[in-house]
Structures are given as structure tokens and as C-alpha cells.
Design an enzyme around this catalytic site. Structure first.
Site, PDB file in Angstrom:
ATOM      1  NE  ARG A  75      -3.205   2.599   2.742  1.00 60.81           N
ATOM      2  CZ  ARG A  75      -3.208   3.393   3.810  1.00 60.81           C
ATOM      3  NH1 ARG A  75      -2.650   3.004   4.950  1.00 60.81           N
ATOM      4  NH2 ARG A  75      -3.772   4.578   3.771  1.00 60.81           N
ATOM      5  CG  HIS A 118      -1.052   8.872   3.624  1.00 57.60           C
ATOM      6  ND1 HIS A 118      -1.217   7.527   3.870  1.00 57.60           N
ATOM      7  CD2 HIS A 118      -0.606   9.391   4.785  1.00 57.60           C
ATOM      8  CE1 HIS A 118      -0.866   7.251   5.124  1.00 57.60           C
ATOM      9  NE2 HIS A 118      -0.483   8.374   5.697  1.00 57.60           N
ATOM     10  CD  GLU A 163      -4.488   7.683  10.000  1.00 57.32           C
ATOM     11  OE1 GLU A 163      -3.910   8.726  10.319  1.00 57.32           O
ATOM     12  OE2 GLU A 163      -4.192   6.578  10.471  1.00 57.32           O
ATOM     13  CG  ASN A 293      -4.826   3.473   8.953  1.00 54.67           C
ATOM     14  OD1 ASN A 293      -4.984   2.479   8.226  1.00 54.67           O
ATOM     15  ND2 ASN A 293      -4.431   4.644   8.492  1.00 54.67           N
ATOM     16  CE1 TYR A 295       0.385   2.546  13.632  1.00 60.20           C
ATOM     17  CE2 TYR A 295      -1.562   3.741  12.897  1.00 60.20           C
ATOM     18  CZ  TYR A 295      -0.337   3.159  12.620  1.00 60.20           C
ATOM     19  OH  TYR A 295       0.154   3.172  11.344  1.00 60.20           O
ATOM     20  CD  GLU A 351      -1.406   3.939   8.188  1.00 64.80           C
ATOM     21  OE1 GLU A 351      -1.118   4.359   9.326  1.00 64.80           O
ATOM     22  OE2 GLU A 351      -1.574   4.679   7.207  1.00 64.80           O
TER      23      GLU A 351
HETATM   24  C1  FCB Z   1      -0.987   7.112  10.874  1.00 65.31           C
HETATM   25  C2  FCB Z   1      -0.598   7.656   9.525  1.00 65.31           C
HETATM   26  C3  FCB Z   1       0.728   7.176   9.029  1.00 65.31           C
HETATM   27  C4  FCB Z   1       1.750   7.086  10.140  1.00 65.31           C
HETATM   28  C5  FCB Z   1       1.196   6.290  11.293  1.00 65.31           C
HETATM   29  C6  FCB Z   1       2.166   6.087  12.439  1.00 65.31           C
HETATM   30  O1  FCB Z   1      -1.792   8.027  11.514  1.00 65.31           O
HETATM   31  O2  FCB Z   1      -1.559   7.320   8.559  1.00 65.31           O
HETATM   32  O3  FCB Z   1       1.135   8.032   7.997  1.00 65.31           O
HETATM   33  O4  FCB Z   1       2.139   8.343  10.526  1.00 65.31           O
HETATM   34  O5  FCB Z   1       0.035   6.902  11.781  1.00 65.31           O
END
Ligand code: FCB
Length: 444
Positions: A75, A118, A163, A293, A295, A351
């Protein structure tokens, strides 16, 4: 026993400004990130994406590295200012880079998944208001149309927007991302136009181009929990969820903005007439998949003095170097909630990954045990979710390389491949080796 079936897509991800470099080559004009990162005090150590991973020149070797991981897919995003360095002026040389990259990927049997936006908005567009202006819809339309005309058919899936919360709220409300505005009115307009641009792009591909290439949007989602279960903290968590998640999920899947957030936002924004009925229909357009995405989860508590009555609270979870809680269980809760409240579309994790302070040790290797564990836990979580029938169809590890981590510059390393920014040398980290083995075995 295999935990992932043969159709599950394993990939890795990057974005244009974070890896390409070559910011003034072959006709590319500046993006808002060139402007922002060269403004003193905006990015740590004054880092910029001017060289980044020099992927623009090293892409052939980089594709070999991608290939060596055994991933099914890669990607990446397209830099809009390479394609339209000025309003209405198409740059074939800029497009050629992506044609070359895609050809190289396909020769190596790697499926290209391409994000249209992006965050590297052309500066010429920002100079006329950027995403705050409704004209952004016209600009994005001609950009997307040209990209589709040149590349559709060669691309496995399209992602319209990456995002929108970060692009709109970090960029136009909190001011920590380009273009650095600190104004909620601007942020809500930017978010709205970004969401409409998504809808119109899906229609452009499906109706005007009659294409059947899968297309969707990617949101960053983070589940919020109250620090303790008091009514005030529950309000805090609800507002945080509204600001980050529901403001985007509701229009996309329900065709309306959440009314509690409209009430809350109206403390700072008095005129919502920029939201038109027909916009909502566009935003809620049918897609082929939903990109997430993920985290971390976040713990919050009530704070009367904050704009939206919440602030981060202390959490005793293990954390990555970003200070983000490692929270695969809450990731599972998030996915179940999406299934309950929002969508039955196939979900792709576009992500997921972790930042840790890596070093090349004396043996010439990078033993990133913590990142490896992070990835393992989240893959395990996905396998379990799929056992429950949650239909997650792909996973893209963020990131292929250590790269320009926005306001943190090169300080924060997310890669499974280490990059020495002095000499552009790449070193495959242990996490990449783990990932390669997991993919090969379709097991952890
Ligand atoms: C996300 C973004 C990516 C990167 C990661 C850690 O928010 O999409 O570009 O910065 O976090």
C-alpha cells in the site's frame, strides 16, 4: 494449522511524503508538508521530507525488499503535487514514477493498493483555502479522474482518503499537522469536504469510469475508555469517541453527523449551513471494503476546562515509544462494535504497527523484540476475530520503512526495515523476519 486462509492479504504500507523524497524533481511542486516542515518549530529537529527514504530513486531496490518479505500486497500513496503541480496542469513525468513503481510491483507479483490522498495537498490548493474551501472538491475530482484514467486496471484496490480525522482535525483544529490551522470552524469544513471528496471519488470510479476495482476509505479509529466509571468520565469518553471516531463513522455509514457532537461543536462553530442534505448522501456512498488504521486504545477523564470536556488519563498499560497503549484486546472490542453498530463490509486493517527506539547492534542486526511482539499480538487478535466471523480480509503492517513521521520527523521509527538516514542503507529488522515467516506459514 493455518490461522489465516489463503485469501487473506498480507501487506505493508507507506505514504508518498514519508518515503519518496525528490520533492522538487521531475516537475513536482511543493505540498503543504513541504511548507509546514520548513516552517521553524513545526517538526522536531527541523526535519523535512526533502530526502526521506529516497524511495523515488531507490524504488527498484525497495521493491526487491518488499518481495523478500513475501507479502501479497503493498500500500502506497500518490503525491498529488507530482501529478498536478499547478491547478489544471498535468505532469506526465510525475505520473510516470507511479507507472514504473506499479510495473515493478506487478512483475514481482505484488498487488498495488493505492491511496489517493495521504495528506500531501498541493500548496497551490492550500493557497486558495485548501480543504476548507468547497473548491477542493473540484480540484480533487480532476486529480482522481486523471489518476483513474492512467492507472485503473493496474491497481488492485483504491483508497480515497487516509485518516480524514488527522488531515482535518490535526491539520486544521489542533495545528500540529500541515497546514497548521487552529480553528474548529476550518476543521469541520475540511473534514466535511474530505468526506464528500471520498463519496464523489467512489461514484467517479464506479459510475463514470464503470470500473469494478474495489474502492474504500481508511479511518484511524481509537476506542476511548473512561479512566474510572463515573458519569463524568463516561461523558468524557463519549465526547472523545465523538470527536475522533463517530464524527467520521456516522456520516459514512449512517448518512448523518452525530447530533450530540453538533451540540458540543456549536460552542465554537455557529454556522453549519455548509452541510447540505445532498452531501450526506454522497458521503454515505456504497463501498467495497472499509479500511481501518489501528494503533491504540485511549483512556480519558473528565476535564471541565478542555474544549470537549476530556483529557488523556493515566494508563498503566505497556506502551510503545509514542506513549501509546498496547491494546490488542481493545482492538477486538473496536471491531466487534463496528460490526454491531456500523458495517458488514469486509474490513481491511490498512495500518497497524509500532514505534520503538531501534538500534543496529554489533552483529549488524536490529533485534526489535517489542515490535515483533506487538505485531504478533495484533495478528493473533485478527485470527481470533475471524474465527468469530468478523471478516477481516487483509492486514498492512505500518511501516515498510522507518520514515518521516510527520511532526516527529525521523525521530520515531515505525519500520520493519531500518533506514540509516545518513547513507540510505536499509537493514531488515527481526520483526520483518518474523512477518515473513508468519506469512509463509499463514501462522504466527
Ligand atoms: C498514521 C498515519 C501514518 C503514520 C502512522 C504512524 O496516523 O496514517 O502516515 O504516521 O500513523
Amino acid at each position: 494449522m493455518e490461522k489465516f486462509d489463503r485469501n487473506f492479504i498480507f501487506g505493508t504500507a507507506t505514504s508518498s511524503y514519508q518515503v519518496e523524497g525528490a520533492v522538487s524533481e521531475d516537475g513536482r511542486s511543493p505540498s503543504i508538508w513541504d511548507t509546514f516542515s520548513t516552517t521553524p518549530g513545526k517538526v522536531m529537529q527541523g526535519d523535512t521530507g526533502a530526502v526521506a527514504c529516497n524511495h523515488y530513486h531507490l524504488y527498484k531496490d525497495d521493491v526487491k525488499l518488499i518481495k523478500s518479505l513475501g507479502v501479497d500486497s503493498y500500500r502506497f500513496s500518490i503525491a498529488w503535487p507530482r501529478i498536478f503541480p499547478e491547478e489544471g496542469v498535468y505532469n506526465e513525468t510525475g505520473m510516470q514514477f507511479y507507472k514504473n513503481l506499479i510495473a515493478e510491483l506487478k512483475e514481482n507479483n505484488i498487488k498495488p493498493v493505492v491511496t489517493l490522498y495521504h495528506w500531501d495537498l498541493p500548496q497551490w490548493a492550500q493557497d486558495q483555502g485548501g480543504w476548507v474551501s468547497r473548491k477542493s472538491l473540484k480540484w480533487f475530482r480532476s486529480y482522481a479522474q486523471k489518476v483513474f484514467r492512467e492507472l485503473d486496471g493496474e491497481v488492485d484496490s483504491w483508497i480515497t482518503q487516509n485518516e480524514p480525522w488527522c488531515a482535518a482535525f490535526l491539520g486544521y483544529h489542533q495545528g500540529v499537522h500541515a497546514p497548521g490551522h487552529t480553528n474548529m470552524d476550518d476543521a469541520l469544513k475540511a473534514a466535511h469536504h474530505i468526506l464528500i471528496s471520498h463519496g464523489q471519488t467512489v461514484n467517479l470510479l464506479k459510475q463514470e469510469m464503470q470500473s469494478s476495482t474495489p474502492i474504500g476509505i481508511t479511518l484511524n479509529l481509537s476506542p476511548f475508555y473512561p479512566a474510572t466509571k463515573t458519569l463524568n468520565n463516561e461523558i468524557a469518553a463519549n465526547n472523545a469517541d465523538g470527536y475522533t471516531n463517530r464524527w467520521f463513522l456516522d456520516p459514512i455509514f449512517k448518512g448523518s453527523y452525530p447530533s450530540d457532537m453538533i451540540n458540543l461543536f456549536s460552542k465554537y462553530v455557529h454556522d453549519f449551513s455548509f452541510i447540505k442534505d445532498e452531501d450526506m448522501e454522497l458521503i454515505a456512498v456504497d463501498c467495497d471494503f472499509f479500511g481501518i488504521n489501528f494503533y491504540n486504545r485511549q483512556l480519558v477523564e473528565f476535564h471541565a476546562a478542555s474544549d470537549y470536556l476530556y483529557r488523556p488519563a493515566y494508563s498503566d498499560y505497556d506502551k510503545t515509544e509514542m506513549g501509546w497503549d498496547i491494546s490488542p484486546v481493545e482492538f477486538q472490542e473496536l471491531i466487534r462494535r463496528l460490526r454491531r453498530e456500523y458495517t458488514a463490509l469486509p474490513i481491511i486493517i490498512t495500518e497497524n504497527g509500532a514505534c520503538f527506539p531501534d538500534q543496529i547492534t554489533e552483529d549488524g542486526e536490529v533485534h526489535d523484540v517489542e515490535r515483533t511482539n506487538y505485531v504478533k499480538k495484533h495478528l493473533q487478535a485478527i485470527a481470533e476475530l475471524n474465527d468469530e466471523g468478523m471478516n477481516i480480509s487483509g492486514y498492512f503492517l505500518w511501516s515498510l520503512f522507518d520514515n518521516f513521521e510527520w511532526a516527529f520527523g525521523y525521530e520515531k521509527r515505525f519500520g520493519i526495515i531500518y533506514v540509516d538516514f545518513e547513507n540510505q542503507q536499509r537493514t531488515v529488522k527481526d520483526s520483518a523476519k518474523f512477518y515473513r515467516n508468519a506469512i509463509a506459514a499463514r501462522n504466527l
